[in-house]
Design an enzyme around this catalytic site. Sequence first.
Site, PDB file in Angstrom:
ATOM      1  N   TYR A 174      48.422  27.641  51.227  1.00 14.31           N
ATOM      2  CA  TYR A 174      47.198  27.659  52.038  1.00 14.31           C
ATOM      3  C   TYR A 174      46.262  28.797  51.641  1.00 14.31           C
ATOM      4  O   TYR A 174      45.096  28.812  52.021  1.00 14.31           O
ATOM      5  CB  TYR A 174      47.525  27.772  53.531  1.00 14.31           C
ATOM      6  CG  TYR A 174      48.325  26.601  54.089  1.00 14.31           C
ATOM      7  CD1 TYR A 174      48.560  25.461  53.323  1.00 14.31           C
ATOM      8  CD2 TYR A 174      48.851  26.641  55.366  1.00 14.31           C
ATOM      9  CE1 TYR A 174      49.296  24.404  53.815  1.00 14.31           C
ATOM     10  CE2 TYR A 174      49.591  25.584  55.877  1.00 14.31           C
ATOM     11  CZ  TYR A 174      49.814  24.466  55.094  1.00 14.31           C
ATOM     12  OH  TYR A 174      50.537  23.430  55.596  1.00 14.31           O
TER      13      TYR A 174
ATOM     14  N   LYS B 109      62.480  24.899  48.096  1.00 14.04           N
ATOM     15  CA  LYS B 109      62.587  23.738  47.210  1.00 14.04           C
ATOM     16  C   LYS B 109      62.945  24.299  45.828  1.00 14.04           C
ATOM     17  O   LYS B 109      62.229  24.117  44.834  1.00 14.04           O
ATOM     18  CB  LYS B 109      61.241  22.979  47.217  1.00 14.04           C
ATOM     19  CG  LYS B 109      61.261  21.639  46.531  1.00 14.04           C
ATOM     20  CD  LYS B 109      62.054  20.575  47.259  1.00 14.04           C
ATOM     21  CE  LYS B 109      62.062  19.281  46.468  1.00 14.04           C
ATOM     22  NZ  LYS B 109      63.038  18.297  46.979  1.00 14.04           N
TER      23      LYS B 109
ATOM     24  N   ASP C 249      63.614  19.149  52.056  1.00 13.15           N
ATOM     25  CA  ASP C 249      63.734  17.725  52.408  1.00 13.15           C
ATOM     26  C   ASP C 249      65.001  17.488  53.227  1.00 13.15           C
ATOM     27  O   ASP C 249      65.000  16.732  54.208  1.00 13.15           O
ATOM     28  CB  ASP C 249      63.686  16.831  51.152  1.00 13.15           C
ATOM     29  CG  ASP C 249      64.453  17.398  49.974  1.00 13.15           C
ATOM     30  OD1 ASP C 249      64.807  18.593  50.008  1.00 13.15           O
ATOM     31  OD2 ASP C 249      64.717  16.647  49.018  1.00 13.15           O
TER      32      ASP C 249
ATOM     33  N   ASP D 270      54.967  25.144  58.472  1.00 18.28           N
ATOM     34  CA  ASP D 270      53.953  24.435  59.248  1.00 18.28           C
ATOM     35  C   ASP D 270      54.519  23.084  59.696  1.00 18.28           C
ATOM     36  O   ASP D 270      54.472  22.699  60.869  1.00 18.28           O
ATOM     37  CB  ASP D 270      52.715  24.243  58.346  1.00 18.28           C
ATOM     38  CG  ASP D 270      51.503  23.741  59.100  1.00 18.28           C
ATOM     39  OD1 ASP D 270      51.570  23.623  60.329  1.00 18.28           O
ATOM     40  OD2 ASP D 270      50.483  23.454  58.438  1.00 18.28           O
TER      41      ASP D 270
ATOM     42  N   ASP E  43      56.553  22.113  63.612  1.00 18.66           N
ATOM     43  CA  ASP E  43      56.070  21.024  64.478  1.00 18.66           C
ATOM     44  C   ASP E  43      57.177  20.005  64.720  1.00 18.66           C
ATOM     45  O   ASP E  43      57.346  19.505  65.839  1.00 18.66           O
ATOM     46  CB  ASP E  43      54.864  20.320  63.835  1.00 18.66           C
ATOM     47  CG  ASP E  43      53.542  20.943  64.287  1.00 18.66           C
ATOM     48  OD1 ASP E  43      53.583  22.042  64.872  1.00 18.66           O
ATOM     49  OD2 ASP E  43      52.482  20.340  64.045  1.00 18.66           O
TER      50      ASP E  43
END
Length: 368
Positions: free
Chosen positions: A146, A195, A227, A251, A255
């Site tokens: 980001y 990852k 994942d 992020d 959620d």
Amino acid sequence: MSYKIAVIPGDGIGPEIVRQAQRVLDVAAAKFGFELEYTELLMGGASIDVNGVPLTDETIAAAKASDAVLMGSIGGDAKTSPWYRLEPQLRPEAGLLKIRKSLNLFANLRPAYLYDELRAACPLSEEVIGEGFDMVIVRELTGGLYFGARKTEVTDGVRTATDTLVYNENEIRRIAVKAFEIARKRRKQVCSVDKANVLDSSRLWRSVTEEVAKDYPDVQLTHMLVDNCAMQLVKDPAQFDVILTENMFGDILSDEASMVTGSIGMLSSASLNETKLGLYEPSHGSAPDIAGKDIANPIATVLSAAMLLRYSLDEDEAADAIENAVKQVLKEGYRTADIASRGGAEQEPDGCTVVGTQKMGELIAERV
Ligand code: NAD
């Protein structure tokens, strides 16, 4: 002991829910023998109305001079509020981004805890829920994809967009240290999510977290691919204590984790910097649709206040007392409308009693 708390009530339901959190904090302070000195600050729409901007330099200075910041939420209805006819940098949300940056808040904490009484709101099956779950996601907030360089170019008529995922070892180390410190206040397990089978930034992430782990022999470190983590959160959420991860993975995962608890009015959050200073706020927004009606659920803000005591003031006993008081109130069958099983009839068919914002604050305060 006396602590300075900056209070930003904000907009919409913000002032109502913050008032209840302060009420609960005051009872906890009196019981556990410390003092809280509040300075009320304007931010968001409330600041635009008075100062013409969503956040002033004086407000930033006052927040920096405090031990912690307790916030409601900011913003209004984007369709009807005059705040949204202003330039984007003058709108309420710009104040939020600016204060996070000014206080250098690089660590975001989002707990996901399933209250036994609210199991019905959890979208997972009874078998998966089992004994329930209690985790906190520690997300890096100021680096990664980001904040890396980005561009969109056209070459030979083909548009190509590039985003860059950058982390240096210092950025990884400081967030890892936070996660290990937080784990020490909990069940002493950190699951670092990356990852590393694909990304260089993840391989560096993994190696730096292993280095940090050497300073915390009492905390167990494991690694998980993102994942797999996304699957494990809905397959076996009880396995997690502290999840440590970078900005974008955090992020998405935070959620996901919060939604498996099922109730937006219950979700607290904290953003911390390298010192003890932190900004504590509910995960939800300012809910302008229900503002001023005394029906908003104050529990997310009350639980954020408990985090403030734990992480900024090291008043762990007082934090425990508030969290236990919330559990007790739910156990006794009190609900705000948003967490009531039948949508808020005063006496619910399951025997629960629906109460308003102020009453919920009062009930929690009485049980601290
Ligand atoms: P929201 O979270 O304010 O509301 C979503 C829905 O959940 C609404 O129906 C609302 O009534 C309900 N709700 C939220 N909190 C509740 C509570 N404590 N008790 C009972 N019900 C609750 O999200 P939104 O409607 O998308 O946004 C409203 C405003 O809040 C916007 O201006 C948005 O920018 C702002 N916002 C601010 C923050 C923040 O301050 N950190 C975060 C998210 C949204």
